[in-house]
Structures are given as C-alpha cells and as structure tokens.
Design an enzyme around this catalytic site. Sequence first.
Site, PDB file in Angstrom:
ATOM      1  N   ASP A  49       7.910  -8.294   2.015  1.00 44.00           N
ATOM      2  CA  ASP A  49       6.795  -7.731   2.797  1.00 44.00           C
ATOM      3  C   ASP A  49       7.395  -6.997   3.996  1.00 44.00           C
ATOM      4  O   ASP A  49       8.363  -7.465   4.592  1.00 44.00           O
ATOM      5  CB  ASP A  49       5.880  -8.864   3.288  1.00 44.00           C
ATOM      6  CG  ASP A  49       4.480  -8.386   3.621  1.00 44.00           C
ATOM      7  OD1 ASP A  49       3.528  -8.813   2.946  1.00 44.00           O
ATOM      8  OD2 ASP A  49       4.333  -7.566   4.561  1.00 44.00           O
ATOM      9  N   ASP A 103      10.995  -2.754   3.409  1.00 46.37           N
ATOM     10  CA  ASP A 103      10.003  -1.805   2.931  1.00 46.37           C
ATOM     11  C   ASP A 103      10.361  -1.285   1.536  1.00 46.37           C
ATOM     12  O   ASP A 103      11.535  -1.053   1.229  1.00 46.37           O
ATOM     13  CB  ASP A 103       9.982  -0.637   3.917  1.00 46.37           C
ATOM     14  CG  ASP A 103       8.695   0.118   3.837  1.00 46.37           C
ATOM     15  OD1 ASP A 103       7.783  -0.182   4.628  1.00 46.37           O
ATOM     16  OD2 ASP A 103       8.603   1.019   2.965  1.00 46.37           O
ATOM     17  N   PHE A 131       1.549  -6.356  -4.638  1.00 51.05           N
ATOM     18  CA  PHE A 131       0.401  -6.162  -3.739  1.00 51.05           C
ATOM     19  C   PHE A 131       0.678  -5.118  -2.663  1.00 51.05           C
ATOM     20  O   PHE A 131      -0.260  -4.533  -2.129  1.00 51.05           O
ATOM     21  CB  PHE A 131       0.078  -7.463  -2.982  1.00 51.05           C
ATOM     22  CG  PHE A 131      -0.447  -8.576  -3.835  1.00 51.05           C
ATOM     23  CD1 PHE A 131      -1.775  -8.618  -4.208  1.00 51.05           C
ATOM     24  CD2 PHE A 131       0.389  -9.599  -4.247  1.00 51.05           C
ATOM     25  CE1 PHE A 131      -2.269  -9.656  -4.980  1.00 51.05           C
ATOM     26  CE2 PHE A 131      -0.092 -10.645  -5.018  1.00 51.05           C
ATOM     27  CZ  PHE A 131      -1.424 -10.678  -5.390  1.00 51.05           C
ATOM     28  N   TYR A 183      -7.117   6.587  -1.307  1.00 51.38           N
ATOM     29  CA  TYR A 183      -6.742   5.189  -1.588  1.00 51.38           C
ATOM     30  C   TYR A 183      -6.923   4.890  -3.084  1.00 51.38           C
ATOM     31  O   TYR A 183      -5.990   4.446  -3.765  1.00 51.38           O
ATOM     32  CB  TYR A 183      -7.581   4.236  -0.726  1.00 51.38           C
ATOM     33  CG  TYR A 183      -7.452   2.798  -1.163  1.00 51.38           C
ATOM     34  CD1 TYR A 183      -6.230   2.141  -1.099  1.00 51.38           C
ATOM     35  CD2 TYR A 183      -8.550   2.094  -1.672  1.00 51.38           C
ATOM     36  CE1 TYR A 183      -6.097   0.826  -1.530  1.00 51.38           C
ATOM     37  CE2 TYR A 183      -8.424   0.779  -2.102  1.00 51.38           C
ATOM     38  CZ  TYR A 183      -7.197   0.154  -2.024  1.00 51.38           C
ATOM     39  OH  TYR A 183      -7.066  -1.139  -2.459  1.00 51.38           O
TER      40      TYR A 183
END
Length: 328
Positions: free
Chosen positions: A31, A50, A72, A140
């Site tokens: 994350d 990243d 995710f 998105y």
Amino acid sequence: MAILVTGGAGYIGSHTVKALQRQGRDVVVLDNLYKGHRQAVKDAPLHVGDLGDPAFIADVFGQYSVDAVVHFAALSLVGESVQRPDLYFRNNTAYAMNLLDAMVKHKVDKLVFSSTAAVYGEPHSVPIDEDHPKAPTNPYGESKLFVEHILRRYDTAFGIRSVSLRYFNAAGADPSGEIGEDHQPETHLIPIILQTLLGKREHIEIFGTDYSTPDGTCIRDYIHVNDLSDAHILALDALAAGGSTTAYNLGCGQGFSVREVIRTVEKVTGRTVPVVESPRRPGDPAVLVASSERIKRDLQWNPQYENLETLIASAWQWHQAHPDGFSQ
Ligand code: UDP
C-alpha cells in the site's frame, strides 16, 4: 505461499486482509498509504510503496512466494476523476499493468480485481446484471473497465486468470470494532450521516430530491464490507480450483433511497439527523441496484448483512468508537 493484497490498508482491502487472516491464510500487504491507514493492517507484513514503481513491485515479488493477488490499490473518487483523469488512468489503469507484468514475470496466474458498478454508467434496466452494457460516465469507471479488458487479454496471452468484482455501495464495518471506514475526505452517504450525528458536521445534504423515484431521492444497493471480503475469498478459491476469467456484481439486490437510509440511521441510533435538501450531485444515476445472482449461483456467495439496520449498526459501532477514524 502468500496472497498479495495491494491497497490492503484501505477500507475494503483491510477488511479482506482480516478475513483472509481469520482463515489462517498467509497475507502480504502492499500500500502507498496515500489513502490507506497503517493502523488498518494489524498482523500482516505491510510494504509501503507505489505500483508506479516497478522496482518496488519486483522487490515484493522477490521476497515472497506469491500464489495469488487481490488488487485493490486505486483512486476511487468519481468527482476527482472528472477533474483529473490523468491521475485515474495512470494510477488505476497504467499502474495495474506494472502489477500484471510482475505477475507474468513471476508466473503468478491468479488475480481478484476490485472493480465497480461504475463500469455500467447510467443503467438501462435494473437490477443490473453482468451482461448490462458497459458505458461508464466518468474516468473512474473507465479506468476500471480498461483494466477488466486488459485482464481478459492477459488471460489469453499470458494465462493470468482473474475475477473482477463489481461492487455496488460498500458500507459497514467489521464487528470486531478494530477496522472501519475512514476516507479523507469522506464523500459516502452512510459515514457522512453518522459523522453528522457525532457532531462532526452540521447536517447531511441530500443531493437531489427531484429524481423519478418514489421519494425523489437516489436509490442505491448497500452491501456490507465483510460480505465483499467473503466474495474475494470465494473468488480466490474458485481461481485456485481452476476457474476461468470472469466478472461478478456484488450487491444485495435491494435498493434504498437516501431518505430511507436516513430514516434507518435514525431508527438504529435513536437520534434525529439534521437534513438539508440540496441540488443533484452531477453524474449520480437515479437508481443503481445489482443483480448478484451469478456469484450466488457460481460461487455460493451468501451475504450475511442483507438487513440495512444491521449494516448501519456495524458502521455506527465503528464511528462511535472512532469519531476521528484511525487517527484516534
Ligand atoms: N448522497 C447524499 N449526500 C451525501 C452523500 C451522498 O445525498 O452527502 C447520495 C448520493 O447522491 C447518492 C447516494 O447518497 O445518491 C450514495 O452516495 P455515495 O457517495 O455514498 O455512493 P455512490 O453511489 O456515489 O457510489
């Protein structure tokens, strides 16, 4: 063999990490902590970096024997995506390819992908099933749909099998009280209502009261975050059993209007919600309700929180105990 969870410090990611750990599975979290919370990852190794950094990804894949990936890590604000499509196509689409390329290199052939109902755009018919036309109305939704397309091609070319899970409105919190929803800034209906009751906001604005719905407010399908987590585990198991690339909707199949959600919060909490009626929020479809029959049939997914009161009660427990989210 470990399951690599990207974005595992985020809302749905951290609940899925917890669910995997409850089953005794080996989990590794990656994350960038841009939106995620270090405190949301309790007992799993957390690698902070990243997906835009291939050397970082290579390092994580080098350290663990990764069996499957649950992806995710992404930006998820519709409004922001309209202002900054560059950020969304880069982070959500291009960086997903860095992850996929590492999977190809390390021969990791199973991926569960965090997709969204936003891939459908304005619905032609409800409930929405997986065959509904895909016409996202914002970057998105497009950034996620592009990844779904890429995944199908990576299956054909490189043998990576994937399950894309298209969430409707994720809500609620783990009953342990240890993790819950904490977005900065918060834009989602249920946490905003609860923050209002905790004195963090003066009122809740209802975005639009003139929709062609029974009470004029938008209707959404709210699905508990732990039911989403369960679906990720079922999808991983299906892939491990040789399942092929596919996509599933995740919702309860029942719609609630904004006013119904507010009334249910009032019932659960025994408090009155101060409300202001405001204009529509651009880009909000009037009704979004899922048909999740396909995953129920194929993977025996059986959501446990189909009752909106129970879902809201779990969120209320989290917000009361953590009025400032993880920073408290
Ligand atoms: N909504 C609202 N006031 C708010 C936040 C949301 O009226 O402060 C409405 C929004 O217009 C939508 C529904 O609540 O109809 C759910 O919005 P949310 O942002 O939670 O999820 P979305 O459906 O956009 O993914």
